[in-house]
Scaffold this active site. Sequence first.
Site, PDB file in Angstrom:
ATOM      1  N   LYS A 123       0.692  -1.177   0.101  1.00  0.00           N
ATOM      2  CA  LYS A 123       0.068   0.062   0.014  1.00  0.00           C
ATOM      3  C   LYS A 123       0.602   1.158  -0.039  1.00  0.00           C
ATOM      4  O   LYS A 123       0.535   2.237  -0.560  1.00  0.00           O
ATOM      5  CB  LYS A 123      -0.910  -0.103   1.282  1.00  0.00           C
ATOM      6  CG  LYS A 123      -2.226  -1.030   1.105  1.00  0.00           C
ATOM      7  CD  LYS A 123      -3.056  -1.020   2.172  1.00  0.00           C
ATOM      8  CE  LYS A 123      -4.069  -1.946   2.054  1.00  0.00           C
ATOM      9  NZ  LYS A 123      -3.546  -3.281   2.106  1.00  0.00           N
ATOM     10  N   LYS A 158      -7.067   2.560   7.125  1.00  0.00           N
ATOM     11  CA  LYS A 158      -6.741   1.050   6.885  1.00  0.00           C
ATOM     12  C   LYS A 158      -5.132   0.921   7.773  1.00  0.00           C
ATOM     13  O   LYS A 158      -4.461   1.808   7.384  1.00  0.00           O
ATOM     14  CB  LYS A 158      -6.667   0.589   5.446  1.00  0.00           C
ATOM     15  CG  LYS A 158      -6.233   1.538   4.513  1.00  0.00           C
ATOM     16  CD  LYS A 158      -6.701   1.037   3.175  1.00  0.00           C
ATOM     17  CE  LYS A 158      -6.228   1.796   2.077  1.00  0.00           C
ATOM     18  NZ  LYS A 158      -6.823   1.501   0.723  1.00  0.00           N
ATOM     19  N   ARG A 208      -9.224  -5.909 -10.116  1.00  0.00           N
ATOM     20  CA  ARG A 208      -8.195  -6.399 -10.020  1.00  0.00           C
ATOM     21  C   ARG A 208      -7.349  -6.563 -11.409  1.00  0.00           C
ATOM     22  O   ARG A 208      -8.220  -7.647 -12.287  1.00  0.00           O
ATOM     23  CB  ARG A 208      -8.362  -7.879  -9.065  1.00  0.00           C
ATOM     24  CG  ARG A 208      -7.266  -8.822  -9.231  1.00  0.00           C
ATOM     25  CD  ARG A 208      -5.734  -8.455  -9.017  1.00  0.00           C
ATOM     26  NE  ARG A 208      -5.770  -8.112  -7.550  1.00  0.00           N
ATOM     27  CZ  ARG A 208      -5.683  -8.867  -6.683  1.00  0.00           C
ATOM     28  NH1 ARG A 208      -5.230 -10.318  -6.897  1.00  0.00           N
ATOM     29  NH2 ARG A 208      -5.354  -8.053  -5.521  1.00  0.00           N
ATOM     30  N   ARG A 222     -14.389  -6.786  -8.282  1.00  0.00           N
ATOM     31  CA  ARG A 222     -14.916  -7.404  -7.351  1.00  0.00           C
ATOM     32  C   ARG A 222     -16.035  -6.530  -6.708  1.00  0.00           C
ATOM     33  O   ARG A 222     -15.555  -5.296  -6.580  1.00  0.00           O
ATOM     34  CB  ARG A 222     -13.959  -7.695  -6.414  1.00  0.00           C
ATOM     35  CG  ARG A 222     -12.939  -8.718  -6.888  1.00  0.00           C
ATOM     36  CD  ARG A 222     -11.443  -8.981  -6.260  1.00  0.00           C
ATOM     37  NE  ARG A 222     -10.862  -7.657  -6.163  1.00  0.00           N
ATOM     38  CZ  ARG A 222      -9.952  -7.363  -5.770  1.00  0.00           C
ATOM     39  NH1 ARG A 222      -9.076  -8.255  -4.925  1.00  0.00           N
ATOM     40  NH2 ARG A 222      -9.238  -6.359  -5.828  1.00  0.00           N
ATOM     41  N   ARG A 230     -16.570  -2.952   1.669  1.00  0.00           N
ATOM     42  CA  ARG A 230     -15.500  -3.720   1.262  1.00  0.00           C
ATOM     43  C   ARG A 230     -15.660  -4.411   0.148  1.00  0.00           C
ATOM     44  O   ARG A 230     -16.523  -5.249   0.155  1.00  0.00           O
ATOM     45  CB  ARG A 230     -14.879  -4.260   2.366  1.00  0.00           C
ATOM     46  CG  ARG A 230     -14.412  -3.343   3.519  1.00  0.00           C
ATOM     47  CD  ARG A 230     -14.041  -4.128   4.680  1.00  0.00           C
ATOM     48  NE  ARG A 230     -15.008  -4.885   4.892  1.00  0.00           N
ATOM     49  CZ  ARG A 230     -14.808  -5.871   5.971  1.00  0.00           C
ATOM     50  NH1 ARG A 230     -13.716  -6.051   6.241  1.00  0.00           N
ATOM     51  NH2 ARG A 230     -15.881  -6.763   6.126  1.00  0.00           N
ATOM     52  N   ASP A 270      -4.612  -3.420  -7.764  1.00  0.00           N
ATOM     53  CA  ASP A 270      -6.234  -3.006  -7.647  1.00  0.00           C
ATOM     54  C   ASP A 270      -6.642  -1.625  -8.055  1.00  0.00           C
ATOM     55  O   ASP A 270      -5.741  -0.578  -7.527  1.00  0.00           O
ATOM     56  CB  ASP A 270      -6.332  -3.297  -6.029  1.00  0.00           C
ATOM     57  CG  ASP A 270      -6.448  -4.627  -5.678  1.00  0.00           C
ATOM     58  OD1 ASP A 270      -6.315  -5.502  -6.554  1.00  0.00           O
ATOM     59  OD2 ASP A 270      -6.213  -4.925  -4.541  1.00  0.00           O
ATOM     60  N   GLU A 278      -3.595  -0.318  -4.584  1.00  0.00           N
ATOM     61  CA  GLU A 278      -2.549  -1.238  -4.002  1.00  0.00           C
ATOM     62  C   GLU A 278      -1.781  -2.186  -5.085  1.00  0.00           C
ATOM     63  O   GLU A 278      -2.476  -2.170  -6.443  1.00  0.00           O
ATOM     64  CB  GLU A 278      -3.470  -2.610  -3.221  1.00  0.00           C
ATOM     65  CG  GLU A 278      -3.479  -2.546  -2.007  1.00  0.00           C
ATOM     66  CD  GLU A 278      -4.138  -3.832  -1.622  1.00  0.00           C
ATOM     67  OE1 GLU A 278      -3.209  -4.428  -0.799  1.00  0.00           O
ATOM     68  OE2 GLU A 278      -5.270  -4.096  -1.688  1.00  0.00           O
ATOM     69  N   ASN A 280      -0.325  -5.493  -5.167  1.00  0.00           N
ATOM     70  CA  ASN A 280       0.094  -6.810  -4.562  1.00  0.00           C
ATOM     71  C   ASN A 280       1.153  -7.696  -5.383  1.00  0.00           C
ATOM     72  O   ASN A 280       1.028  -8.227  -6.273  1.00  0.00           O
ATOM     73  CB  ASN A 280      -1.211  -7.665  -4.608  1.00  0.00           C
ATOM     74  CG  ASN A 280      -2.431  -6.847  -3.879  1.00  0.00           C
ATOM     75  OD1 ASN A 280      -2.359  -7.063  -2.551  1.00  0.00           O
ATOM     76  ND2 ASN A 280      -3.262  -6.261  -4.671  1.00  0.00           N
TER      77      ASN A 280
HETATM   78  N1  LIG Z   1      -9.421   4.819  -1.048  1.00  0.00           N
HETATM   79  C1  LIG Z   1     -10.794   4.263  -1.021  1.00  0.00           C
HETATM   80  N2  LIG Z   1     -11.803   4.558  -1.572  1.00  0.00           N
HETATM   81  C2  LIG Z   1     -12.903   3.741  -1.447  1.00  0.00           C
HETATM   82  N3  LIG Z   1     -12.801   2.479  -1.143  1.00  0.00           N
HETATM   83  C3  LIG Z   1     -11.640   1.767  -0.540  1.00  0.00           C
HETATM   84  C4  LIG Z   1     -10.374   2.699  -0.531  1.00  0.00           C
HETATM   85  N4  LIG Z   1      -9.306   1.794  -0.104  1.00  0.00           N
HETATM   86  C5  LIG Z   1      -9.936   0.706   0.329  1.00  0.00           C
HETATM   87  N5  LIG Z   1     -11.264   0.777   0.026  1.00  0.00           N
HETATM   88  C6  LIG Z   1     -12.220  -0.513  -0.033  1.00  0.00           C
HETATM   89  O1  LIG Z   1     -11.710  -1.367   1.089  1.00  0.00           O
HETATM   90  C7  LIG Z   1     -11.342  -2.456   0.421  1.00  0.00           C
HETATM   91  C8  LIG Z   1      -9.846  -3.131   1.078  1.00  0.00           C
HETATM   92  O2  LIG Z   1      -9.060  -2.072   0.820  1.00  0.00           O
HETATM   93  P1  LIG Z   1      -7.458  -2.255   0.278  1.00  0.00           P
HETATM   94  O3  LIG Z   1      -6.839  -1.125   0.444  1.00  0.00           O
HETATM   95  O4  LIG Z   1      -7.640  -2.940  -1.148  1.00  0.00           O
HETATM   96  O5  LIG Z   1      -7.013  -3.344   1.445  1.00  0.00           O
HETATM   97  P2  LIG Z   1      -6.848  -5.186   1.374  1.00  0.00           P
HETATM   98  O6  LIG Z   1      -5.431  -5.320   1.352  1.00  0.00           O
HETATM   99  O7  LIG Z   1      -7.304  -5.344   2.813  1.00  0.00           O
HETATM  100  O8  LIG Z   1      -7.517  -5.435   0.454  1.00  0.00           O
HETATM  101  C9  LIG Z   1     -11.013  -2.294  -1.101  1.00  0.00           C
HETATM  102  O9  LIG Z   1     -11.486  -3.485  -1.709  1.00  0.00           O
HETATM  103  C10 LIG Z   1     -12.229  -1.188  -1.348  1.00  0.00           C
HETATM  104  O10 LIG Z   1     -13.625  -1.663  -1.103  1.00  0.00           O
HETATM  105 MG   LIG Z   2      -7.277  -4.851  -1.842  1.00  0.00          MG
END
Ligand SMILES: Nc1ncnc2c1ncn2[C@@H]1O[C@H](COP(=O)(O)OP(=O)(O)O)[C@@H](O)[C@H]1O
Ligand SMILES: [Mg+2]
Length: 316
Positions: A123, A158, A208, A222, A230, A270, A278, A280
């Site tokens: 991240k 997060k 993704r 997704r 989420r 992502d 992200e 990954n």
């Molecule tokens: N900046 C953002 N704006 C809107 N939704 C977000 C954002 N960051 C994360 N999310 C929501 O949270 C979920 C998980 O966040 P993410 O950063 O991908 O962490 P993880 O590693 O847990 O997947 C994402 O799939 C999305 O639905």
């Molecule tokens: Mg993610």
Amino acid sequence: MNFIFLMDPLESVMMEHDTSFIFMLESHRRGYKVFFLPEGGITLLNGQPIFLVTEVIPQQVKDKPFLLKGQKRLEEKDVDAIFIRTDPPFDHRYLMQTWLLDRVSPRIPIINRPSGMRTVNEKIWATQFASIVPPTMVSCSRAELLKFIQEHDEIVAKPTDGFGGQSVFRIHRGDLNTNVILESLTHLYTRDIILQKFIPQAEKGDKRILLLNGEPLGAISRVHAPGDHRNNIFAGGKAVATEITSRDREIISILKPKLLEFGLYFVGIDIIGDYLIEVNVTSPTCVQEMNHLYRVQLEKQVINFVEKLIKDSRRI
Ligand SMILES: Nc1ncnc2c1ncn2[C@@H]1O[C@H](COP(=O)(O)OP(=O)(O)O)[C@@H](O)[C@H]1O
Ligand SMILES: [Mg+2]
């Protein structure tokens, strides 16, 4: 040829979803030997790695995805490629595996290169590309975090090393839970966390895109389950078909040179709306979901690529 897979215990493999499983299966189909390497299975003797592995035969048999053929001790000369497929968190134990694998001869391709995996925090690393990432703060300072929240109507908070949507909070400005969320995520302001502008297109899903050697291999969206914000599959999200847009290609072209430089051959990015969320690099998934949606076998392209890496590395 002998392929080693460093990964979480075999019991955790879900045959119908696991990307490592489908890579192992394709390797086996091509007549290669497949070895499971558990965490703790690497020994360094005078700087030379020794791998304590279990030879397995992957099979599409419900409740028995692997036949175990017994333990083996492999030396470097016995190994043709190594896949690192351990799931996050990228903690001290993970870091240790990458240090040990740094000692493997460059003759042997490692997907992904361990030093690259250390460089790219999933991240934080992306934040350097400000034009393609939402406004983001990484901090454990209460004053800085509160300032960022004041400046945006809605944000997500997060952990820096989370996965599967764990502990991803959505906060509106003025939310009375703000302090509690920050205190608990930062462990009373002692651990860095990520605050990021909330991207409204997240309602429609996360995209993704899997990249093989910096080029798109496949993409899916997704979409979150009812009652959750989420979009993670782990959090009940559903995979649906999608397309790669010109904005996605722009994001990929910015990332590609760096991914190649760091030996990050197989990566999942992502994207939400127009923004990269992200990168990954640890154990990207979704190959089987893409296979089902598009009636393809993406693992074939991945193993073709690994064969090419092996060939190229021998020419040097
Ligand atoms: N900046 C953002 N704006 C809107 N939704 C977000 C954002 N960051 C994360 N999310 C929501 O949270 C979920 C998980 O966040 P993410 O950063 O991908 O962490 P993880 O590693 O847990 O997947 C994402 O799939 C999305 O639905
Ligand atoms: Mg993610």
